[in-house]
Motif scaffolding. Structure first.
Motif, PDB file in Angstrom:
ATOM      1  N   LEU A 152      -2.895  -2.763  10.339  1.00 57.05           N
ATOM      2  CA  LEU A 152      -1.481  -3.167  10.421  1.00 57.05           C
ATOM      3  C   LEU A 152      -1.364  -4.519  11.126  1.00 57.05           C
ATOM      4  N   SER A 153      -2.194  -4.727  12.175  1.00 59.18           N
ATOM      5  CA  SER A 153      -2.218  -6.033  12.842  1.00 59.18           C
ATOM      6  C   SER A 153      -2.621  -7.130  11.873  1.00 59.18           C
ATOM      7  N   GLY A 154      -3.656  -6.844  11.088  1.00 54.38           N
ATOM      8  CA  GLY A 154      -4.116  -7.826  10.101  1.00 54.38           C
ATOM      9  C   GLY A 154      -3.010  -8.157   9.107  1.00 54.38           C
ATOM     10  N   LEU A 155      -2.275  -7.121   8.674  1.00 54.24           N
ATOM     11  CA  LEU A 155      -1.161  -7.346   7.735  1.00 54.24           C
ATOM     12  C   LEU A 155      -0.083  -8.209   8.386  1.00 54.24           C
ATOM     13  N   ALA A 156       0.268  -7.861   9.625  1.00 54.51           N
ATOM     14  CA  ALA A 156       1.328  -8.606  10.311  1.00 54.51           C
ATOM     15  C   ALA A 156       0.909 -10.068  10.475  1.00 54.51           C
ATOM     16  N   GLU A 157      -0.373 -10.284  10.795  1.00 52.75           N
ATOM     17  CA  GLU A 157      -0.850 -11.649  10.996  1.00 52.75           C
ATOM     18  C   GLU A 157      -0.867 -12.401   9.668  1.00 52.75           C
ATOM     19  N   GLY A 158      -1.308 -11.729   8.608  1.00 56.92           N
ATOM     20  CA  GLY A 158      -1.417 -12.387   7.314  1.00 56.92           C
ATOM     21  C   GLY A 158      -0.063 -12.601   6.652  1.00 56.92           C
ATOM     22  N   LEU A 159       0.794 -11.584   6.702  1.00 59.81           N
ATOM     23  CA  LEU A 159       2.057 -11.648   5.952  1.00 59.81           C
ATOM     24  C   LEU A 159       3.179 -12.302   6.748  1.00 59.81           C
ATOM     25  N   GLY A 160       3.045 -12.337   8.079  1.00 58.44           N
ATOM     26  CA  GLY A 160       4.101 -12.930   8.900  1.00 58.44           C
ATOM     27  C   GLY A 160       5.442 -12.268   8.613  1.00 58.44           C
ATOM     28  N   GLY A 161       6.465 -13.083   8.443  1.00 61.44           N
ATOM     29  CA  GLY A 161       7.826 -12.563   8.231  1.00 61.44           C
ATOM     30  C   GLY A 161       7.955 -11.634   7.029  1.00 61.44           C
ATOM     31  N   ASN A 162       7.005 -11.731   6.071  1.00 61.73           N
ATOM     32  CA  ASN A 162       7.087 -10.869   4.884  1.00 61.73           C
ATOM     33  C   ASN A 162       6.901  -9.389   5.195  1.00 61.73           C
ATOM     34  N   ILE A 163       6.439  -9.076   6.403  1.00 64.84           N
ATOM     35  CA  ILE A 163       6.211  -7.664   6.736  1.00 64.84           C
ATOM     36  C   ILE A 163       7.511  -7.006   7.194  1.00 64.84           C
ATOM     37  N   GLU A 164       8.534  -7.837   7.396  1.00 63.39           N
ATOM     38  CA  GLU A 164       9.780  -7.366   8.011  1.00 63.39           C
ATOM     39  C   GLU A 164      10.352  -6.137   7.308  1.00 63.39           C
ATOM     40  N   GLN A 165      10.431  -6.169   5.966  1.00 66.49           N
ATOM     41  CA  GLN A 165      11.052  -5.044   5.256  1.00 66.49           C
ATOM     42  C   GLN A 165      10.246  -3.764   5.384  1.00 66.49           C
ATOM     43  N   LEU A 166       8.928  -3.922   5.379  1.00 65.80           N
ATOM     44  CA  LEU A 166       8.078  -2.729   5.516  1.00 65.80           C
ATOM     45  C   LEU A 166       8.325  -2.078   6.871  1.00 65.80           C
ATOM     46  N   VAL A 167       8.423  -2.905   7.919  1.00 71.04           N
ATOM     47  CA  VAL A 167       8.649  -2.377   9.267  1.00 71.04           C
ATOM     48  C   VAL A 167      10.023  -1.704   9.333  1.00 71.04           C
ATOM     49  N   ALA A 168      11.011  -2.351   8.701  1.00 71.38           N
ATOM     50  CA  ALA A 168      12.376  -1.811   8.737  1.00 71.38           C
ATOM     51  C   ALA A 168      12.422  -0.418   8.121  1.00 71.38           C
ATOM     52  N   ARG A 169      11.612  -0.191   7.083  1.00 71.54           N
ATOM     53  CA  ARG A 169      11.688   1.083   6.378  1.00 71.54           C
ATOM     54  C   ARG A 169      10.737   2.137   6.921  1.00 71.54           C
ATOM     55  N   SER A 170      10.119   1.887   8.087  1.00 69.59           N
ATOM     56  CA  SER A 170       9.151   2.884   8.584  1.00 69.59           C
ATOM     57  C   SER A 170       9.412   3.176  10.058  1.00 69.59           C
ATOM     58  N   ASN A 171       8.756   4.219  10.551  1.00 68.52           N
ATOM     59  CA  ASN A 171       8.955   4.587  11.964  1.00 68.52           C
ATOM     60  C   ASN A 171       7.813   4.063  12.835  1.00 68.52           C
ATOM     61  N   ILE A 172       7.228   2.912  12.452  1.00 73.08           N
ATOM     62  CA  ILE A 172       6.031   2.440  13.146  1.00 73.08           C
ATOM     63  C   ILE A 172       6.272   2.206  14.636  1.00 73.08           C
ATOM     64  N   LEU A 173       7.468   1.760  15.020  1.00 68.45           N
ATOM     65  CA  LEU A 173       7.686   1.450  16.443  1.00 68.45           C
ATOM     66  C   LEU A 173       7.691   2.728  17.290  1.00 68.45           C
ATOM     67  N   THR A 174       8.264   3.798  16.733  1.00 69.56           N
ATOM     68  CA  THR A 174       8.217   5.089  17.448  1.00 69.56           C
ATOM     69  C   THR A 174       6.772   5.536  17.621  1.00 69.56           C
ATOM     70  N   LEU A 175       5.977   5.376  16.562  1.00 71.11           N
ATOM     71  CA  LEU A 175       4.572   5.779  16.632  1.00 71.11           C
ATOM     72  C   LEU A 175       3.829   4.922  17.657  1.00 71.11           C
ATOM     73  N   MET A 176       4.129   3.607  17.664  1.00 74.75           N
ATOM     74  CA  MET A 176       3.451   2.726  18.616  1.00 74.75           C
ATOM     75  C   MET A 176       3.775   3.110  20.055  1.00 74.75           C
ATOM     76  N   TYR A 177       5.007   3.549  20.279  1.00 75.40           N
ATOM     77  CA  TYR A 177       5.402   3.963  21.625  1.00 75.40           C
ATOM     78  C   TYR A 177       4.491   5.098  22.104  1.00 75.40           C
ATOM     79  N   GLN A 178       4.136   6.001  21.172  1.00 71.45           N
ATOM     80  CA  GLN A 178       3.205   7.083  21.552  1.00 71.45           C
ATOM     81  C   GLN A 178       1.787   6.549  21.730  1.00 71.45           C
ATOM     82  N   CYS A 179       1.352   5.666  20.804  1.00 73.80           N
ATOM     83  CA  CYS A 179      -0.014   5.135  20.878  1.00 73.80           C
ATOM     84  C   CYS A 179      -0.261   4.362  22.178  1.00 73.80           C
TER      85      CYS A 179
END
Length: 890
Positions: free
Chosen positions: A648-675
């Motif tokens: 996911l880090s690699g995607l964020a680094e490679g895609l930059g702002g293009n990852i925004e919609q994927l993040v918006a549609r997922s619960n990744i931040l909640t999961l990161m809070y646990q990680c």
């Protein structure tokens, strides 16, 4: 009263039946036996039957009796605290009464049982055990003496620490002198036990042994020529350990010890030779090595070189005569577990990074599958270490041998010469340079030798000289080497494929963008290998592709390359199940590819992103179940989650702002809070890297969570976990740039820890640099809060940032420091020379940053006056003086 117990005939028969069945090769039968054994554990006297079969039932065959004892040992391991007292006492007395059984197998089994009981905390509750065993050593009966010694050796191995503590009233004070008496015993087996027992106490510098150290060493020397290999092996092992622990006591005898070890390294028994060969490895780590060994090099080097030949047995084990095996599937146990290296954020440097690469990749590991450590590997490792000690002074001893070996008509000899050449590459590189223009072409020819083992070792040796190859004009060596290595990647022998793939990955790291002109050709080969490789080499192929992406970066982002590379990767991706560990190397590879391809990865990003989020979610859910009910749910393999976070880090680094919609549609931040709160450091490390990358890519989604994330980041600024601390530090810096003045409430959570870390001695370079950048960035957005502490960090701040390349991070950090200096100029006065030096490290700062530097330098000069400034600047080294004058007119 004696504990009276008699077995029931029917029960005994049932157990014997089970013991017989459990020796069956059929796995289904073995499984039912396992279940029945578990059920029998319900009966309190089941263990009595087991000890009875082991010690009393002499009519049964030995393997069955021994097996009964081993099952009892497993029960002791698992349920000992639940044994009724009577059962425990019966087992203990039976053990001691039968330690001298006439069968070596039964004696050994009883010994294993005794040490297992002893290590269950029973040394305290079995006070007569050690005295009894020690008194049995004096028995006239060989079997009793040998059995007792065997048991004592196992106890010394398993319980060395507690034997040397006050808990037991220091039994070693009696035991060690006793063992030393047996060094001269007439039986080789007993002598061997005696040395092995004492050897357990060398590394821990046990007091009882240190008192008798001279008599121990004297006795060892007396055994030097023992006819029993096992004794010679234990003598060698003792001397190797004493080298680390009591060099002072060996020094007077060093000349003789070295002569002795030279003989033993050539011992007919390979186990003795291997033990002796460890001596050179250990000695090389000692500061006195250079002086001690110098006069012995003419003898030692040929011995080590000779040990580097494959033995006949090696060749059989390696199927050295099988040239083509590419179509034979791998057996699963050949595939080593892989270790995922979690993501660590680091700075780019100006030097070209030869100095302190801590790559573990080029260890000598050309033949994984044989018993991992053998005389060949040990000799090669020793030569490698000695080459690093003596550098080019080693070459006069090696070059004459090399000439003979490298052009030898026997392939085994030639192969060992190529290994020698690779082993000395690191230490003797400077002195080898004059010979390389002749040697490299010869090695490139050896890549097409008819023997597979010669081709594979040649791949490795060439990779050790990759740095030099890349430093020459590309057409001279790089192009021919690359062409031949790519052919070897498609070799018909699996070992050669593996060696070539690893060597190519090393070449990629050295050559970086030099490879761009050949990309189409390289990708052609790597993609073809996909269809050709068996399981084990596929995993190495992923690594070669990932390294290629890291090395050429955005040059990979061309439609024709993407068309070649992505379909086979995605096909594998679709084949693998979520539970398959082969996902690790594939995810790592995709992470590098996504970062390199940038927008080129867009067509593939959605399914990849989704799957990563799912892997994280699954792993967290499994971990929660396991926490709540550990007996019902097993713990998850968290590597799945770590590798997914890194991709996911690699995607964020490679895609930059293009990852925004994927993040918006997922619960990744909640999961990161646990990680971020996981107890496993590597999980936290990867989640902080992802936090930093998402902060850069789409801060609008991160911002609402900052109040929850910052306290967690603050508690992870603990340099005990270097990589966790490093990534948390970097993420804080990225967040502060996005937050601006709103960062204010969070400064107290992190600033003190950061200042403490930057002032800690022995902090790794990467962590220092990231800490400095983050302090600078915090000062850039909240100068009023950070500037008062300027004096506490300005000096280490300046020294840690002077060596990193100009980049965005360095830019924002220096803006911060300049802003803080304008708020608190007195904080920099005492260390101003360090600031000047750091400013001079910029090659070309942006205009407004250069103006800030100018203003501070001239302000300082005007404030102290010309005279004082001249005195001050006279302390500068000339290059610093010149640069400041040229760039800033001071």
């Amino acid at each position: 009263m004696e504990y009276e117990w008699k077995p029931d005939e029917q029960g005994l028969q049932q157990i014997l039946q089970l013991l017989k069945e459990s020796q069956s090769p059929d796995t289904t039968i073995q499984r039912t036996v396992q279940q029945k054994l578990e059920q029998l554990n319900q009966y309190p006297d089941f263990n009595n039957y087991l000890i009875f079969v082991l010690t009393k039932l002499k009519s049964e065959d030995e393997p069955t009796r021994s097996l009964s004892g081993l099952i009892l040992k497993n029960n002791v391991k698992a349920h000992f605290q639940n044994f009724p007292n009577g059962v425990t006492d019966f087992i203990k007395s039976e053990c001691l009464n039968n330690i001298g059984d006439s069968s070596p197998l039964i004696r050994a089994t009883v010994g294993i049982l005794i040490t297992t009981i002893a290590s269950k905390g029973e040394l305290q509750n079995w006070p007569d055990l050690l005295p009894k065993l020690c008194s049995l050593l004096d028995s006239e009966d060989y079997n009793t003496c040998e059995g007792a010694f065997g048991a004592l050796q196992k106890i010394c191995e398993d319980s060395a620490e507690i034997l040397d503590s006050d808990v037991l009233d220091r039994p070693l004070n009696i035991m060690i002198p006793k063992f030393l008496q047996f060094f001269k015993h007439s039986s080789p087996k007993i002598r061997s036990h005696a040395v092995a027992c004492v050897n357990q106490f060398i590394i821990s510098r046990t007091q009882a042994l240190m008192l008798h150290i001279d008599s121990f060493i004297e006795n060892l020397f007396a055994l030097a020529g023992d006819e029993e290999p096992e004794v010679r092996k234990n003598v060698c092992r003792a001397l190797v350990m004493l080298l680390e622990v009591r060099m002072d006591r060996l020094l007077p005898h060093m000349h003789n010890i070295v002569e002795y070890m030279l003989q033993r390294t050539q011992d007919q028994d390979e186990n003795v030779a291997l033990e002796a060969c460890e001596f050179w490895l250990t000695l090389a780590e000692q500061p006195i090595c250079k002086d001690v060994l110098v006069r012995h090099l003419p003898k030692l080097i040929p011995v080590l070189v000779n040990g580097m030949k494959y033995s006949d047995i090696d060749i059989i084990l390696l199927k050295g005569d099988v040239e083509e095996d590419e179509t034979i599937p791998d057996s699963e146990q050949d595939i080593r577990p892989r270790f995922h290296r979690s993501r660590t954020v680091a700075q780019q440097h100006d030097e070209d990074g030869i100095e302190e690469e801590d790559d573990d990749d080029d260890e000598i590991d050309d033949d994984d599958t044989i018993s991992d450590w053998n005389l060949r590997k040990c000799s090669a490792a020793a030569l490698d270490v000695l080459a690093n000690v003596y550098r080019d002074e080693l070459l006069p001893h090696i070059l004459p041998l090399l000439k003979e070996l490298l052009f030898h008509h026997e392939w085994v000899v030639k192969e060992s010469g190529i290994l020698v050449l690779g082993a000395i590459a690191e230490g003797c590189m400077q002195g080898m340079i004059p010979y390389l223009p002749e040697l490299i072409p010869h090695l490139i020819q050896c890549l097409s030798d008819k023997k597979a083992l010669v081709r594979s070792i040649t791949c490795w040796t060439l990779s050790r000289y990759a740095h030099w190859v890349v430093s020459q004009p590309p057409d001279t060596y790089l192009k021919p080497l690359m062409t031949e290595l790519l052919k070897r990647i498609l070799d018909s022998n699996k070992r050669v494929q593996e060696a070539a793939c690893s060597a190519f990955a090393t070449l990629e790291e050295e050559a970086c963008t030099e490879l761009v002109p050949y990309l189409a050709y390289i990708l052609d080969t790597l993609v073809f290998a996909f269809s050709k490789y068996q399981h084990k080499n596929l995993l190495i192929l992923y690594d070669a592709i990932g390294t290629l992406a890291d090395s050429v970066g955005h040059h990979l982002n061309k439609p024709e390359y993407i068309q070649m590379l992505m379909p086979p990767l995605i096909q594998k991706w679709n084949m693998l199940k979520d539970e398959d560990k082969d996902l690790f190397p594939l995810l790592e590879c995709l992470s590098s590819v996504a970062t390199a391809l940038q927008s080129g990865f867009l067509p593939y990003c959605e399914p990849v992103y989704q799957r990563c989020v799912n892997l994280v979610q699954k792993t967290l859910a499994q971990a929660m179940l396991n926490n709540a009910q550990p007996d019902q749910y097993e713990a998850p393999d968290k590597d799945f989650m770590i590798v997914a976070l890194d991709l996911l880090s690699g995607l964020a680094e490679g895609l930059g702002g293009n990852i925004e919609q994927l993040v918006a549609r997922s619960n990744i931040l909640t999961l990161m809070y646990q990680c971020m709160q996981d107890k496993m450091p590597e999980v936290r490390q990867s989640s902080f890297a992802l936090l930093g990358d998402l902060t850069k890519a789409c801060f609008q989604h991160v911002k609402p969570c900052i109040a929850d994330f910052m306290p967690i980041l603050g508690t992870n600024l603990n340099p005990e976990f270097i990589s966790v601390c490093n990534n948390a530090t970097w993420a804080i810096g990225e967040i502060s740039i996005q937050m601006g003045i709103e960062m204010q409430p969070y400064i107290p959570m992190v600033l003190h820890q950061l200042v403490e870390i930057i002032n800690r001695p022995n902090t790794p370079k990467t962590l220092l640099e990231n800490t400095a950048i983050t302090i600078g960035r915090l000062g850039y957005v909240c100068p009023q809060e950070v500037a008062p502490m300027l004096q506490q960090f300005i000096r280490p701040w300046c020294t840690s940032l002077r060596n990193i390349r100009d980049n965005e991070e360095k830019d924002s950090a220096f803006r911060g420091i300049c802003t803080m200096i304008s708020v608190n100029p007195s904080g920099v006065i005492q260390d101003f020379i360090f600031f000047c030096d750091a400013v001079a490290s910029w090659i070309n700062p942006k205009d407004d940053l250069r103006d800030m530097f100018c203003k501070i330098l001239h302000g300082f000069k005007n404030q102290v006056g010309d005279e004082n400034w001249r005195r001050f600047s006279d302390q500068f080294p000339p290059p610093l003086k010149e640069r400041l004058a040229a760039f800033y007119g001071v």
